[in-house]
Scaffold this motif. Structure first.
Motif, PDB file in Angstrom:
ATOM      1  N   VAL A  82       0.871  -1.176   0.000  1.00 44.26           N
ATOM      2  CA  VAL A  82       0.000   0.000   0.000  1.00 44.26           C
ATOM      3  C   VAL A  82       0.906   1.224   0.000  1.00 44.26           C
ATOM      4  CG1 VAL A  82      -1.828   1.270   1.157  1.00 44.26           C
ATOM      5  CG2 VAL A  82      -1.812  -1.231   1.261  1.00 44.26           C
ATOM      6  N   ILE A  83       0.749   2.063  -1.029  1.00 45.89           N
ATOM      7  CA  ILE A  83       1.638   3.210  -1.234  1.00 45.89           C
ATOM      8  C   ILE A  83       0.785   4.461  -1.400  1.00 45.89           C
ATOM      9  CG2 ILE A  83       3.435   4.188  -2.719  1.00 45.89           C
ATOM     10  CD1 ILE A  83       4.021   1.282  -3.632  1.00 45.89           C
ATOM     11  N   SER A  84       1.173   5.536  -0.744  1.00 46.13           N
ATOM     12  CA  SER A  84       0.412   6.776  -0.827  1.00 46.13           C
ATOM     13  C   SER A  84       0.577   7.414  -2.206  1.00 46.13           C
ATOM     14  CB  SER A  84       0.861   7.752   0.263  1.00 46.13           C
ATOM     15  OG  SER A  84       2.257   8.002   0.174  1.00 46.13           O
ATOM     16  N   ILE A  85      -0.529   7.819  -2.792  1.00 50.36           N
ATOM     17  CA  ILE A  85      -0.506   8.561  -4.048  1.00 50.36           C
ATOM     18  C   ILE A  85      -0.313  10.045  -3.767  1.00 50.36           C
ATOM     19  CG2 ILE A  85      -1.882   9.198  -6.086  1.00 50.36           C
ATOM     20  CD1 ILE A  85      -3.258   6.501  -5.872  1.00 50.36           C
ATOM     21  N   SER A  86      -0.830  10.491  -2.621  1.00 51.55           N
ATOM     22  CA  SER A  86      -0.676  11.869  -2.174  1.00 51.55           C
ATOM     23  C   SER A  86      -0.331  11.841  -0.690  1.00 51.55           C
ATOM     24  CB  SER A  86      -1.991  12.634  -2.387  1.00 51.55           C
ATOM     25  OG  SER A  86      -3.010  12.080  -1.560  1.00 51.55           O
ATOM     26  N   ALA A  87      -0.027  13.001  -0.114  1.00 53.83           N
ATOM     27  CA  ALA A  87       0.110  13.069   1.337  1.00 53.83           C
ATOM     28  C   ALA A  87      -1.206  12.599   1.949  1.00 53.83           C
ATOM     29  CB  ALA A  87       0.435  14.490   1.773  1.00 53.83           C
ATOM     30  N   ALA A  88      -1.136  11.850   3.035  1.00 57.90           N
ATOM     31  CA  ALA A  88      -2.353  11.260   3.599  1.00 57.90           C
ATOM     32  C   ALA A  88      -2.280  11.207   5.124  1.00 57.90           C
ATOM     33  CB  ALA A  88      -2.565   9.850   3.038  1.00 57.90           C
ATOM     34  N   SER A  89      -3.442  11.218   5.723  1.00 56.38           N
ATOM     35  CA  SER A  89      -3.596  11.052   7.168  1.00 56.38           C
ATOM     36  C   SER A  89      -4.400   9.784   7.412  1.00 56.38           C
ATOM     37  CB  SER A  89      -4.319  12.265   7.772  1.00 56.38           C
ATOM     38  OG  SER A  89      -4.576  12.067   9.151  1.00 56.38           O
ATOM     39  N   LEU A  90      -3.920   8.933   8.316  1.00 53.54           N
ATOM     40  CA  LEU A  90      -4.582   7.653   8.563  1.00 53.54           C
ATOM     41  C   LEU A  90      -4.721   7.390  10.054  1.00 53.54           C
ATOM     42  CD1 LEU A  90      -2.041   7.115   6.274  1.00 53.54           C
ATOM     43  CD2 LEU A  90      -3.590   5.227   5.776  1.00 53.54           C
ATOM     44  N   LEU A  91      -5.748   6.630  10.407  1.00 51.27           N
ATOM     45  CA  LEU A  91      -5.900   6.099  11.751  1.00 51.27           C
ATOM     46  C   LEU A  91      -5.424   4.654  11.740  1.00 51.27           C
ATOM     47  CD1 LEU A  91      -9.461   7.452  12.713  1.00 51.27           C
ATOM     48  CD2 LEU A  91      -7.227   8.392  13.373  1.00 51.27           C
ATOM     49  N   LYS A  92      -4.591   4.299  12.699  1.00 49.66           N
ATOM     50  CA  LYS A  92      -4.017   2.959  12.772  1.00 49.66           C
ATOM     51  C   LYS A  92      -4.542   2.243  14.014  1.00 49.66           C
ATOM     52  CE  LYS A  92       0.477   0.571  13.046  1.00 49.66           C
ATOM     53  NZ  LYS A  92       1.953   0.777  13.074  1.00 49.66           N
ATOM     54  N   LEU A  93      -5.095   1.039  13.812  1.00 51.44           N
ATOM     55  CA  LEU A  93      -5.610   0.213  14.909  1.00 51.44           C
ATOM     56  C   LEU A  93      -4.828  -1.087  14.949  1.00 51.44           C
ATOM     57  CD1 LEU A  93      -7.794  -0.448  17.078  1.00 51.44           C
ATOM     58  CD2 LEU A  93      -9.209  -1.340  15.214  1.00 51.44           C
ATOM     59  N   SER A  94      -4.168  -1.391  16.059  1.00 54.79           N
ATOM     60  CA  SER A  94      -3.324  -2.579  16.146  1.00 54.79           C
ATOM     61  C   SER A  94      -4.150  -3.855  16.217  1.00 54.79           C
ATOM     62  CB  SER A  94      -2.411  -2.491  17.368  1.00 54.79           C
ATOM     63  OG  SER A  94      -3.156  -2.683  18.560  1.00 54.79           O
ATOM     64  N   ARG A  95      -3.545  -4.951  15.795  1.00 56.67           N
ATOM     65  CA  ARG A  95      -4.217  -6.245  15.814  1.00 56.67           C
ATOM     66  C   ARG A  95      -4.575  -6.676  17.231  1.00 56.67           C
ATOM     67  NH1 ARG A  95      -2.883 -12.059  15.746  1.00 56.67           N
ATOM     68  NH2 ARG A  95      -4.520 -13.091  14.522  1.00 56.67           N
ATOM     69  N   SER A  96      -3.692  -6.462  18.181  1.00 59.13           N
ATOM     70  CA  SER A  96      -3.963  -6.891  19.558  1.00 59.13           C
ATOM     71  C   SER A  96      -5.169  -6.159  20.136  1.00 59.13           C
ATOM     72  CB  SER A  96      -2.733  -6.667  20.438  1.00 59.13           C
ATOM     73  OG  SER A  96      -2.365  -5.301  20.460  1.00 59.13           O
ATOM     74  N   ASP A  97      -5.255  -4.854  19.892  1.00 57.96           N
ATOM     75  CA  ASP A  97      -6.419  -4.106  20.368  1.00 57.96           C
ATOM     76  C   ASP A  97      -7.685  -4.533  19.637  1.00 57.96           C
ATOM     77  OD1 ASP A  97      -5.055  -2.652  22.277  1.00 57.96           O
ATOM     78  OD2 ASP A  97      -4.651  -0.967  20.946  1.00 57.96           O
ATOM     79  N   PHE A  98      -7.541  -4.800  18.344  1.00 58.31           N
ATOM     80  CA  PHE A  98      -8.703  -5.229  17.560  1.00 58.31           C
ATOM     81  C   PHE A  98      -9.277  -6.537  18.097  1.00 58.31           C
ATOM     82  CE2 PHE A  98     -10.593  -7.463  13.918  1.00 58.31           C
ATOM     83  CZ  PHE A  98     -11.466  -6.505  13.452  1.00 58.31           C
ATOM     84  N   LEU A  99      -8.399  -7.506  18.339  1.00 61.21           N
ATOM     85  CA  LEU A  99      -8.850  -8.821  18.805  1.00 61.21           C
ATOM     86  C   LEU A  99      -9.386  -8.775  20.232  1.00 61.21           C
ATOM     87  CD1 LEU A  99      -6.024 -11.140  17.414  1.00 61.21           C
ATOM     88  CD2 LEU A  99      -8.336 -10.842  16.510  1.00 61.21           C
ATOM     89  N   ASN A 100      -8.703  -8.025  21.091  1.00 56.59           N
ATOM     90  CA  ASN A 100      -9.046  -8.059  22.508  1.00 56.59           C
ATOM     91  C   ASN A 100     -10.158  -7.100  22.898  1.00 56.59           C
ATOM     92  OD1 ASN A 100      -7.003  -9.958  22.992  1.00 56.59           O
ATOM     93  ND2 ASN A 100      -5.465  -8.354  23.264  1.00 56.59           N
ATOM     94  N   GLN A 101     -10.283  -6.001  22.158  1.00 57.36           N
ATOM     95  CA  GLN A 101     -11.226  -4.975  22.571  1.00 57.36           C
ATOM     96  C   GLN A 101     -12.420  -4.799  21.623  1.00 57.36           C
ATOM     97  OE1 GLN A 101     -10.683  -3.608  25.500  1.00 57.36           O
ATOM     98  NE2 GLN A 101      -8.664  -4.572  25.730  1.00 57.36           N
ATOM     99  N   ILE A 102     -12.251  -5.173  20.351  1.00 51.93           N
ATOM    100  CA  ILE A 102     -13.262  -4.811  19.358  1.00 51.93           C
ATOM    101  C   ILE A 102     -13.967  -6.012  18.740  1.00 51.93           C
ATOM    102  CG2 ILE A 102     -13.596  -3.625  17.150  1.00 51.93           C
ATOM    103  CD1 ILE A 102     -11.379  -1.728  18.006  1.00 51.93           C
ATOM    104  N   LEU A 103     -13.208  -7.028  18.347  1.00 47.16           N
ATOM    105  CA  LEU A 103     -13.799  -8.171  17.664  1.00 47.16           C
ATOM    106  C   LEU A 103     -14.877  -8.887  18.461  1.00 47.16           C
ATOM    107  CD1 LEU A 103     -13.719  -9.745  15.052  1.00 47.16           C
ATOM    108  CD2 LEU A 103     -11.976 -11.234  16.043  1.00 47.16           C
TER     109      LEU A 103
END
Length: 233
Positions: free
Chosen positions: A98-119
């Motif tokens: 995954v490569i930025s075409i322009s300058a970009a802002s992103l939110l990053k969610l880790s796998r450990s938090d996803f599995l333990n808190q969200i899934l």
């Protein structure tokens, strides 16, 4: 960006769309905002998959490198889109770059938090299945198009998708959108830059489109002309 706008952004993502505000805030608390510049590699093929990314603004491309060393663009993603959900679920390595075409802002969610808190939320689990099914259908359609359609039709359908996703309607009924570089378009439809250049010129001559700088304008009878072409083929 304010918390309210970030919550609205997360709510628009299918896997989070059924969460109430309190649960959305729980998701947001585990997200970290990152900034990337143009042409920056965000995710590398075969790297460990340990995070989900949500695009706040900007544009990125999902790519692979062919056996011949050529870049193949699988898709382009924009504000509100997300990627990395498959690696969050199975922990496998990344399947693409995954490569930025322009300058970009992103939110990053880790796998450990996803599995333990969200899934564990059943609404999210159901949403994930729906997203994966939709992406599988899109991939199957792309493969089918590459096999069964000629280069002209692949480009024509690509322009239709781009117009639907980011086009702006004009007063005469036509639709205008900003195009990617022709080399990126060629990689997306499985063709060459020279062929894309020739087909764009042909579409202009046939009255399908007009070109203005980096903008493509689909004439209001674009779909009708394509239907007539298919009826004659």
């Amino acid at each position: 960006m304010t918390e309210l706008k970030k919550l609205d952004l997360i709510r628009k993502i299918l896997i989070f769309s059924d969460l109430d505000t309190d649960n959305l805030r729980d998701v947001l608390r585990h997200c970290h905002e990152i900034q990337v510049g143009k042409n920056e590699v965000i995710v590398s093929e075969n790297a460990p998959g340990d995070a989900l990314y949500v695009i706040v603004d900007g544009e990125v491309k999902v790519t692979m490198i062919s056996n011949e060393g050529k870049e193949i663009i699988l898709s382009t993603l924009r504000g509100g889109d997300f990627f990395g959900e498959m690696s969050l679920l199975d922990g496998s390595t990344r399947s693409a770059n995954v490569i930025s075409i322009s300058a970009a802002s992103l939110l990053k969610l880790s796998r450990s938090d996803f599995l333990n808190q969200i899934l564990p939320n059943p609404d999210i689990a159901a949403g994930i299945l729906a997203v994966l099914s939709k992406r599988l259908r899109a991939a199957n359609e792309r493969i089918s198009n590459l096999i069964s359609l000629d280069a002209f039709d692949r480009l024509a359908r690509y322009f239709q998708r781009e117009a639907a996703m980011k086009g702006r309607a004009l007063i005469d009924g036509s639709v205008v959108f900003e195009r990617l570089p022709q080399s990126d378009i060629a990689a997306t439809i499985g063709s060459s830059r020279e062929t894309v250049t020739r087909m764009i010129r042909e579409m202009v001559e046939l009255g399908y489109i007009a070109v203005s700088g980096r903008s493509i304008i689909l004439k209001r009878d674009y779909d009708e002309k394509l239907s007539i072409r298919h009826g004659q083929s």
